[in-house]
Scaffold this motif. Structure first.
Motif, PDB file in Angstrom:
ATOM      1  N   ALA A  39      45.836  47.760  34.079  1.00  0.00           N
ATOM      2  CA  ALA A  39      45.961  46.785  35.165  1.00  0.00           C
ATOM      3  C   ALA A  39      47.027  45.743  34.837  1.00  0.00           C
ATOM      4  CB  ALA A  39      44.616  46.113  35.422  1.00  0.00           C
ATOM      5  N   ASN A  40      47.115  45.342  33.575  1.00  0.00           N
ATOM      6  CA  ASN A  40      48.153  44.387  33.168  1.00  0.00           C
ATOM      7  C   ASN A  40      49.548  44.989  33.310  1.00  0.00           C
ATOM      8  OD1 ASN A  40      46.220  42.484  32.561  1.00  0.00           O
ATOM      9  ND2 ASN A  40      46.123  43.047  30.412  1.00  0.00           N
ATOM     10  N   VAL A  41      49.713  46.229  32.907  1.00  0.00           N
ATOM     11  CA  VAL A  41      51.019  46.890  33.044  1.00  0.00           C
ATOM     12  C   VAL A  41      51.378  47.024  34.520  1.00  0.00           C
ATOM     13  CG1 VAL A  41      52.257  49.066  32.668  1.00  0.00           C
ATOM     14  CG2 VAL A  41      50.861  48.105  30.851  1.00  0.00           C
ATOM     15  N   TYR A  42      50.390  47.310  35.355  1.00  0.00           N
ATOM     16  CA  TYR A  42      50.631  47.406  36.787  1.00  0.00           C
ATOM     17  C   TYR A  42      51.100  46.065  37.354  1.00  0.00           C
ATOM     18  CZ  TYR A  42      49.662  47.777  41.766  1.00  0.00           C
ATOM     19  OH  TYR A  42      49.764  47.732  43.117  1.00  0.00           O
ATOM     20  N   LEU A  43      50.444  44.985  36.956  1.00  0.00           N
ATOM     21  CA  LEU A  43      50.840  43.668  37.461  1.00  0.00           C
ATOM     22  C   LEU A  43      52.242  43.287  37.010  1.00  0.00           C
ATOM     23  CD1 LEU A  43      47.525  41.659  37.055  1.00  0.00           C
ATOM     24  CD2 LEU A  43      48.633  42.363  39.168  1.00  0.00           C
ATOM     25  N   ALA A  45      54.638  45.370  36.252  1.00  0.00           N
ATOM     26  CA  ALA A  45      55.585  46.243  36.946  1.00  0.00           C
ATOM     27  C   ALA A  45      55.822  45.777  38.379  1.00  0.00           C
ATOM     28  CB  ALA A  45      55.073  47.675  36.945  1.00  0.00           C
ATOM     29  N   MET A  46      54.773  45.310  39.044  1.00  0.00           N
ATOM     30  CA  MET A  46      54.917  44.870  40.432  1.00  0.00           C
ATOM     31  C   MET A  46      55.509  43.469  40.536  1.00  0.00           C
ATOM     32  SD  MET A  46      54.112  47.331  42.308  1.00  0.00           S
ATOM     33  CE  MET A  46      54.713  48.466  41.093  1.00  0.00           C
ATOM     34  N   GLY A  47      55.407  42.667  39.497  1.00  0.00           N
ATOM     35  CA  GLY A  47      55.922  41.300  39.542  1.00  0.00           C
ATOM     36  C   GLY A  47      57.308  41.152  38.955  1.00  0.00           C
ATOM     37  N   GLY A  48      57.974  42.250  38.659  1.00  0.00           N
ATOM     38  CA  GLY A  48      59.299  42.208  38.042  1.00  0.00           C
ATOM     39  C   GLY A  48      60.406  42.050  39.057  1.00  0.00           C
ATOM     40  N   ILE A  49      61.609  42.248  38.602  1.00  0.00           N
ATOM     41  CA  ILE A  49      62.789  42.131  39.450  1.00  0.00           C
ATOM     42  C   ILE A  49      62.907  43.379  40.308  1.00  0.00           C
ATOM     43  CG2 ILE A  49      65.300  41.927  39.440  1.00  0.00           C
ATOM     44  CD1 ILE A  49      65.046  40.476  36.783  1.00  0.00           C
ATOM     45  N   SER A  50      63.113  43.185  41.604  1.00  0.00           N
ATOM     46  CA  SER A  50      63.274  44.332  42.486  1.00  0.00           C
ATOM     47  C   SER A  50      64.718  44.819  42.435  1.00  0.00           C
ATOM     48  CB  SER A  50      62.882  43.968  43.911  1.00  0.00           C
ATOM     49  OG  SER A  50      63.778  43.012  44.422  1.00  0.00           O
ATOM     50  N   GLU A  51      64.936  46.049  42.880  1.00  0.00           N
ATOM     51  CA  GLU A  51      66.278  46.624  42.829  1.00  0.00           C
ATOM     52  C   GLU A  51      67.216  45.949  43.823  1.00  0.00           C
ATOM     53  OE1 GLU A  51      66.060  50.828  43.174  1.00  0.00           O
ATOM     54  OE2 GLU A  51      64.692  51.026  41.494  1.00  0.00           O
ATOM     55  N   GLY A  52      66.703  45.535  44.985  1.00  0.00           N
ATOM     56  CA  GLY A  52      67.540  44.863  45.978  1.00  0.00           C
ATOM     57  C   GLY A  52      67.888  43.443  45.576  1.00  0.00           C
ATOM     58  N   GLY A  53      66.982  42.800  44.860  1.00  0.00           N
ATOM     59  CA  GLY A  53      67.230  41.451  44.387  1.00  0.00           C
ATOM     60  C   GLY A  53      66.921  40.372  45.412  1.00  0.00           C
ATOM     61  N   ASN A  54      66.442  40.715  46.591  1.00  0.00           N
ATOM     62  CA  ASN A  54      66.193  39.725  47.618  1.00  0.00           C
ATOM     63  C   ASN A  54      64.798  39.116  47.531  1.00  0.00           C
ATOM     64  OD1 ASN A  54      68.730  40.165  48.700  1.00  0.00           O
ATOM     65  ND2 ASN A  54      67.991  41.786  50.056  1.00  0.00           N
ATOM     66  N   SER A  55      63.874  39.787  46.901  1.00  0.00           N
ATOM     67  CA  SER A  55      62.495  39.303  46.905  1.00  0.00           C
ATOM     68  C   SER A  55      62.225  38.278  45.817  1.00  0.00           C
ATOM     69  CB  SER A  55      61.542  40.484  46.739  1.00  0.00           C
ATOM     70  OG  SER A  55      61.731  41.077  45.475  1.00  0.00           O
ATOM     71  N   VAL A  56      63.113  38.134  44.843  1.00  0.00           N
ATOM     72  CA  VAL A  56      62.895  37.199  43.752  1.00  0.00           C
ATOM     73  C   VAL A  56      63.894  36.064  43.878  1.00  0.00           C
ATOM     74  CG1 VAL A  56      62.898  36.897  41.253  1.00  0.00           C
ATOM     75  CG2 VAL A  56      62.037  39.014  42.247  1.00  0.00           C
ATOM     76  N   VAL A  57      63.384  34.838  43.947  1.00  0.00           N
ATOM     77  CA  VAL A  57      64.256  33.673  44.029  1.00  0.00           C
ATOM     78  C   VAL A  57      64.556  33.215  42.610  1.00  0.00           C
ATOM     79  CG1 VAL A  57      64.439  31.302  44.858  1.00  0.00           C
ATOM     80  CG2 VAL A  57      63.206  33.009  46.208  1.00  0.00           C
ATOM     81  N   PRO A  58      65.822  33.062  42.243  1.00  0.00           N
ATOM     82  CA  PRO A  58      66.142  32.622  40.887  1.00  0.00           C
ATOM     83  C   PRO A  58      65.614  31.218  40.617  1.00  0.00           C
ATOM     84  CG  PRO A  58      68.074  33.525  41.977  1.00  0.00           C
ATOM     85  CD  PRO A  58      67.008  33.416  42.997  1.00  0.00           C
ATOM     86  N   VAL A  59      65.258  30.966  39.362  1.00  0.00           N
ATOM     87  CA  VAL A  59      64.717  29.671  38.981  1.00  0.00           C
ATOM     88  C   VAL A  59      65.796  28.593  39.109  1.00  0.00           C
ATOM     89  CG1 VAL A  59      63.682  28.377  37.090  1.00  0.00           C
ATOM     90  CG2 VAL A  59      63.067  30.757  37.443  1.00  0.00           C
TER      91      VAL A  59
END
Length: 113
Positions: A39-43, A45-59
């Protein structure tokens, strides 16, 4: 890369489920530990950087033009907390397993009275 992570998470869940269905109590405890780590590995993997880059806002999104993409730090903090809690829970379950062995003189859960 996502196919490899999906296969790893699926393999960990399969291994954990296999261990949970054993008759030996220690294997059942290890199965619970493997499922929690899956479950930790799943979380992660899902909370990482997406390939498109639009879903993660840089700090550092207002400090220059070339800001590297970063993963969500909240997911990493939650998984780190879950790892510590699952380690303590596994240690407690193994201590209870040892106590059950002292009382029943067997590790087979189907032979208990």
């Amino acid at each position: 890369m996502s196919v490899v992570l999906a296969a790893a998470v699926g393999g960990l869940f399969a291994l954990g489920t296999f261990l949970l269905l054993r008759r030996d109590l220690v294997r059942v405890v290890w199965g619970v530990a493997v499922v929690s780590q899956a479950a930790n590995v799943y979380l992660i993997a899902m909370g990482g950087i997406s390939e498109g880059g639009n879903s993660v806002v840089p700090v550092l999104s207002g400090h220059g033009e070339s800001v590297p993409e970063t993963a969500d730090p909240l997911v990493q903090a939650l998984v780190l907390t879950a790892i510590v809690i699952s380690f303590g829970t596994t240690a407690f379950a193994l201590a209870l397993t040892y106590r059950a062995y002292q009382e029943n003189e067997t590790m087979d859960v189907q032979e208990w009275q």
